[in-house]
Design an enzyme around this catalytic site. Structure first.
Site, PDB file in Angstrom:
ATOM      1  N   GLN A 101       0.849  -1.187   0.000  1.00  0.00           N
ATOM      2  CA  GLN A 101       0.000   0.000   0.000  1.00  0.00           C
ATOM      3  C   GLN A 101       0.890   1.245   0.000  1.00  0.00           C
ATOM      4  O   GLN A 101       1.613   1.521   0.959  1.00  0.00           O
ATOM      5  CB  GLN A 101      -0.913   0.032   1.228  1.00  0.00           C
ATOM      6  CG  GLN A 101      -1.936   1.165   1.178  1.00  0.00           C
ATOM      7  CD  GLN A 101      -2.746   1.274   2.448  1.00  0.00           C
ATOM      8  OE1 GLN A 101      -2.216   1.669   3.491  1.00  0.00           O
ATOM      9  NE2 GLN A 101      -4.023   0.944   2.378  1.00  0.00           N
TER      10      GLN A 101
ATOM     11  N   TYR B 193      -5.814  10.822   3.936  1.00  0.00           N
ATOM     12  CA  TYR B 193      -4.418  11.028   3.559  1.00  0.00           C
ATOM     13  C   TYR B 193      -4.328  11.800   2.238  1.00  0.00           C
ATOM     14  O   TYR B 193      -5.343  12.230   1.688  1.00  0.00           O
ATOM     15  CB  TYR B 193      -3.689   9.685   3.507  1.00  0.00           C
ATOM     16  CG  TYR B 193      -3.548   9.026   4.856  1.00  0.00           C
ATOM     17  CD1 TYR B 193      -2.917   9.675   5.915  1.00  0.00           C
ATOM     18  CD2 TYR B 193      -4.069   7.750   5.093  1.00  0.00           C
ATOM     19  CE1 TYR B 193      -2.795   9.077   7.160  1.00  0.00           C
ATOM     20  CE2 TYR B 193      -3.948   7.143   6.341  1.00  0.00           C
ATOM     21  CZ  TYR B 193      -3.315   7.816   7.372  1.00  0.00           C
ATOM     22  OH  TYR B 193      -3.192   7.231   8.610  1.00  0.00           O
TER      23      TYR B 193
ATOM     24  N   ARG C  70      -7.592   2.293  -2.451  1.00  0.00           N
ATOM     25  CA  ARG C  70      -8.421   2.315  -1.239  1.00  0.00           C
ATOM     26  C   ARG C  70      -9.074   3.684  -1.167  1.00  0.00           C
ATOM     27  O   ARG C  70      -8.382   4.707  -1.167  1.00  0.00           O
ATOM     28  CB  ARG C  70      -7.600   2.029   0.011  1.00  0.00           C
ATOM     29  CG  ARG C  70      -8.494   1.715   1.213  1.00  0.00           C
ATOM     30  CD  ARG C  70      -7.739   1.117   2.370  1.00  0.00           C
ATOM     31  NE  ARG C  70      -8.656   0.433   3.280  1.00  0.00           N
ATOM     32  CZ  ARG C  70      -8.281  -0.139   4.415  1.00  0.00           C
ATOM     33  NH1 ARG C  70      -7.018  -0.125   4.783  1.00  0.00           N
ATOM     34  NH2 ARG C  70      -9.168  -0.742   5.185  1.00  0.00           N
TER      35      ARG C  70
ATOM     36  N   GLY D 192      -9.501  -7.445   8.504  1.00  0.00           N
ATOM     37  CA  GLY D 192      -8.333  -6.775   9.049  1.00  0.00           C
ATOM     38  C   GLY D 192      -7.920  -7.281  10.406  1.00  0.00           C
ATOM     39  O   GLY D 192      -7.093  -8.178  10.547  1.00  0.00           O
TER      40      GLY D 192
ATOM     41  N   CYS E  57      -4.871  -3.097  19.655  1.00  0.00           N
ATOM     42  CA  CYS E  57      -3.850  -3.137  18.602  1.00  0.00           C
ATOM     43  C   CYS E  57      -3.548  -1.755  18.051  1.00  0.00           C
ATOM     44  O   CYS E  57      -2.448  -1.497  17.553  1.00  0.00           O
ATOM     45  CB  CYS E  57      -4.294  -4.063  17.465  1.00  0.00           C
ATOM     46  SG  CYS E  57      -5.883  -3.631  16.729  1.00  0.00           S
TER      47      CYS E  57
ATOM     48  N   CYS F 180      -2.048  -7.586  20.530  1.00  0.00           N
ATOM     49  CA  CYS F 180      -3.448  -7.991  20.445  1.00  0.00           C
ATOM     50  C   CYS F 180      -3.896  -8.508  21.798  1.00  0.00           C
ATOM     51  O   CYS F 180      -3.184  -9.275  22.437  1.00  0.00           O
ATOM     52  CB  CYS F 180      -3.617  -9.072  19.375  1.00  0.00           C
ATOM     53  SG  CYS F 180      -5.300  -9.736  19.240  1.00  0.00           S
TER      54      CYS F 180
ATOM     55  N   GLU G  63     -12.849 -23.447  39.063  1.00  0.00           N
ATOM     56  CA  GLU G  63     -13.642 -22.223  38.923  1.00  0.00           C
ATOM     57  C   GLU G  63     -14.761 -22.267  39.951  1.00  0.00           C
ATOM     58  O   GLU G  63     -15.576 -23.198  39.974  1.00  0.00           O
ATOM     59  CB  GLU G  63     -14.218 -22.111  37.505  1.00  0.00           C
ATOM     60  CG  GLU G  63     -15.249 -21.019  37.313  1.00  0.00           C
ATOM     61  CD  GLU G  63     -14.783 -19.646  37.781  1.00  0.00           C
ATOM     62  OE1 GLU G  63     -15.511 -19.014  38.576  1.00  0.00           O
ATOM     63  OE2 GLU G  63     -13.689 -19.202  37.360  1.00  0.00           O
TER      64      GLU G  63
ATOM     65  N   LYS H 292     -21.468  -7.186  23.637  1.00  0.00           N
ATOM     66  CA  LYS H 292     -21.700  -8.463  24.290  1.00  0.00           C
ATOM     67  C   LYS H 292     -21.635  -9.615  23.288  1.00  0.00           C
ATOM     68  O   LYS H 292     -21.097 -10.693  23.581  1.00  0.00           O
ATOM     69  CB  LYS H 292     -23.057  -8.459  24.996  1.00  0.00           C
ATOM     70  CG  LYS H 292     -23.321  -9.704  25.838  1.00  0.00           C
ATOM     71  CD  LYS H 292     -24.613  -9.572  26.627  1.00  0.00           C
ATOM     72  CE  LYS H 292     -24.819 -10.771  27.531  1.00  0.00           C
ATOM     73  NZ  LYS H 292     -26.028 -10.626  28.362  1.00  0.00           N
TER      74      LYS H 292
ATOM     75  N   ALA I 137     -11.257 -23.575  45.205  1.00  0.00           N
ATOM     76  CA  ALA I 137      -9.978 -24.253  45.403  1.00  0.00           C
ATOM     77  C   ALA I 137      -9.434 -23.976  46.805  1.00  0.00           C
ATOM     78  O   ALA I 137      -9.617 -22.897  47.351  1.00  0.00           O
ATOM     79  CB  ALA I 137      -8.978 -23.795  44.352  1.00  0.00           C
TER      80      ALA I 137
END
Length: 652
Positions: free
Chosen positions: A103, A174, A222, A319, A349, A358, A409, A427, A454
């Site tokens: 690009q 741009y 683009r 993406g 990110c 990420c 758990e 959600k 636990a």
């Protein structure tokens, strides 16, 4: 075949692609400070090619490193010495049958003088971008022609490196976008004024590339089909632009949107529905015969198949989904959709400092660091306490390495704090991630002991090689006078314990996702809600655009939002605030005050366990961290390196 349209061959010009999935350009900050290609960058893209993607488009690559870059560590292609790096990239991607475009980019006014070494930023006209706040200098006609040549030279270098084609970055505000838009192109020379003159800049770039590289060298554009800004590019104008670009020789159009002033339409927050931008590609496709790419918040394989089948687009650009899971395409092809680690649109990110990260895929941008998941030689038992994202990520990695994992758990559901998200759109995304983690627990035969608190005794019975504590956090209660009054409670009472308030005037204190969802639930229960925004550690992890969107949604639902105030104290009938700027005190009436300021570490087992055994590790909220990214990273890293962290023996 279940996804027949996804896995149909596609063509861009004369170039054949093996499927209809594209990884679009996204910044990684993995280049050197001088803009050169790095081994890690090549490995990052190679992993996505290995994952089955048909076409990979590199992050924006500047044709003018002096005045045209928009970010630190941005790739460049403005010198012949850079060709070998792109050659290595092309070779790595081609190994897996994928194609690669570069690009080509020039920032124009959407950069800062910090990035240009103190020189004034440039643009078609001296129109300041509100989001940047620096007035640009108008390019001379001679400079415009020089930049056109820079684009052409950049494309020729790409071709010399074995790159399959180029994409011209004409979107997101741009430089090319600035020439196209009536808002930013006020020129009176041959590159401004009429529609045709505004098109001349990109037309001469396309013509120049085709003359230099040959008619068969693909050039796509683009385009922000809508800038979502008054006076800027909109669909009617972009339809006309698309027709013009096809006549000028463009081989495809990538239908994006927005600019820096409307950034949330460029990179969506979690609050946008999947594929909300597809209509832009659909409308552009009606105008041209060249292929069109749809992009924007696209994740689900069935949705991808449907928009291709319906003819709304020719290619689908996924993406952030490729950041979260580089094997998206392969998993779809092999019928392993449940194993796809879906992007949750959290924007980590985008807003993290330094190289790309990420929240749900720790290896993103660190592929060279975590090349191979080494298997252990003997069966060893590991105990994990806590079924939130950090605990489940650790369990997943340990199981892949061959450990026998038992996870405790105390509740009936896995997912921890992720289950507290209530915004309807967000959600849905979070539920998919929790579902993925649950599926991995089952797929990898991890022993889950739900509804089990636990204890040291229970853990010792399993004779573990190591114990990972991911016990999470409890609601944080600030040191504010009046917090112990009867009219004060924490968010768990509302969201977890299902305490119902109705017909009350409720003040919610805090910020962040939990705070906003608590406010929404209280409003839905029929209360008059006022949110007193107090910045917290967890809220700092939310992007500015998400925070703004959340505030707007609350206000649209009738919730009052108070910012720029400090809490002096809580009183039996409300709160007393102080305006930060003036120091003026304000009293807010409220029947109930709900504290929703995030969590503090909850870690009751660490001390007694360390009295009994050596290898105890604390991760996530239990270690005092406050974000999904932190929990996932610590779970992954601890599990990945466990053998080097452990001291023998486990039990003292």
């Amino acid at each position: 075949m279940k996804y027949a349209h996804v896995f149909t061959f596609g063509k861009i010009g004369s170039l054949m692609l093996k499927n209809r999935v594209v990884m679009p350009a996204m910044g990684t900050r993995l280049a050197t400070a001088d803009g050169e290609m790095t081994d890690q960058q090549i490995r990052y893209y190679e992993e996505r090619a290995k994952g089955g993607t048909g076409l990979i488009i590199t992050e924006f690559t500047t044709v003018d490193f002096e005045l045209g870059r928009a970010a630190i560590n941005q790739l460049r292609i403005d010198d012949d010495c850079l060709i070998p790096g792109f050659r290595r990239l092309a070779d790595a991607i081609h190994t897996y049958g994928a194609r690669v475009f570069v690009q080509l980019h020039h920032a124009g006014r959407e950069t800062t003088s910090y990035l240009t070494g103190g020189k004034q930023i440039v643009a078609p006209s001296p129109v300041t971008c509100e989001a940047i706040g620096e007035e640009p200098r108008e390019l001379t006609t001679a400079e415009v022609k020089e930049i056109i040549q820079q684009f052409v030279d950049g494309a020729a270098r790409c071709q010399a490196a074995g790159i399959d084609g180029v994409e011209l970055h004409g979107a997101h505000g741009y430089l090319i976008n600035q020439f196209l838009s009536p808002n930013t192109n006020l020129r009176t020379d041959e590159y401004g004024g009429s529609f045709e003159k505004r098109m001349r800049f990109i037309e001469e770039i396309i013509t120049g590339i085709k003359e230099r590289c040959g008619a068969d060298f693909p050039v796509t554009v683009r385009l922000s089909a809508s800038e979502f800004e008054e006076g800027g590019l909109d669909l009617p104008l972009s339809r006309e632009i698309a027709r013009y670009l096809e006549k000028a020789g463009a081989d495809g159009i990538h239908a994006s949107s927005g600019n820096y002033n409307t950034m949330e339409t460029v990179i969506e927050s979690p609050l946008y529905e999947e594929g909300w931008r597809v209509y832009l590609a659909e409308e552009i496709k009606k105008e041209v015969n060249i292929p069109v790419f749809a992009v924007g918040n696209i994740r689900d394989p069935q949705f991808v198949e449907s928009i291709l089948e319906e003819g709304r687009t020719d290619f689908v650009a996924i993406g952030r989904g490729h950041i979260a899971d580089p094997e998206w395409v392969r998993k779809v092809a092999e019928g392993r959709e449940k194993e796809i680690r879906m992007c949750i649109s959290c924007l980590h990110c985008v807003y993290t400092q330094g190289p790309i990260e990420c929240s749900v895929n720790v290896r993103a941008g660190r592929e060279l660091e975590f090349l191979k998941m080494a298997k252990i030689d003997e069966k060893r038992s590991v105990v994990i306490v806590g079924g939130g994202p950090g605990g489940m990520e650790a369990a997943r990695v340990l199981a892949l390495k061959g450990y026998k994992v038992t996870l405790f758990e105390k509740n009936s559901k896995l997912g921890g704090q992720l289950n507290l998200v209530t915004d309807p759109v967000y959600k849905k995304k979070m539920k998919k991630y929790v579902k993925y983690l649950n599926n991995e627990m089952a797929r990898l035969n991890i022993h889950i002991r739900r509804n089990t608190e636990a204890s040291v005794e229970l853990i010792k019975l399993l004779d573990p090689y190591a114990v990972l504590l991911a016990t999470g956090g409890i609601p944080y209660m600030p040191d504010i006078e009046g917090c112990d009054l009867h009219n004060v409670c924490n968010y768990r009472a509302i969201k977890v314990e299902d305490s119902v308030l109705q017909g009350k005037k409720v003040a919610v204190v805090g910020s962040g996702m939990v705070c906003h969802s608590t406010s929404r639930r209280l409003s839905e229960q029929g209360n008059e809600v006022i949110l007193i925004e107090v910045l917290t550690d967890s809220a700092k992890k939310i992007s500015p655009m998400t925070r703004k969107k959340l505030q707007e949604k609350l206000q649209n639902e009738g919730i009052q939002v108070v910012t720029d105030h400090e809490i002096v104290k809580i009183v039996p009938k409300g709160l007393i605030l102080k305006e930060k700027e003036t120091g003026k005190k304000v009293e807010i009436d409220a029947d109930q005050v709900v504290i929703a300021m995030g969590v503090q570490a909850y870690n009751p087992l660490e001390h007694p366990l360390r009295m009994e055994m050596e290898n105890v590790f604390v991760i996530g909220d239990a270690a005092g961290n406050t974000s999904l990214a932190d929990a996932t990273r610590e779970g992954f890293e601890t599990a990945y390196a466990l053998e080097s962290l452990v001291k023998e023996p486990a039990l003292k």
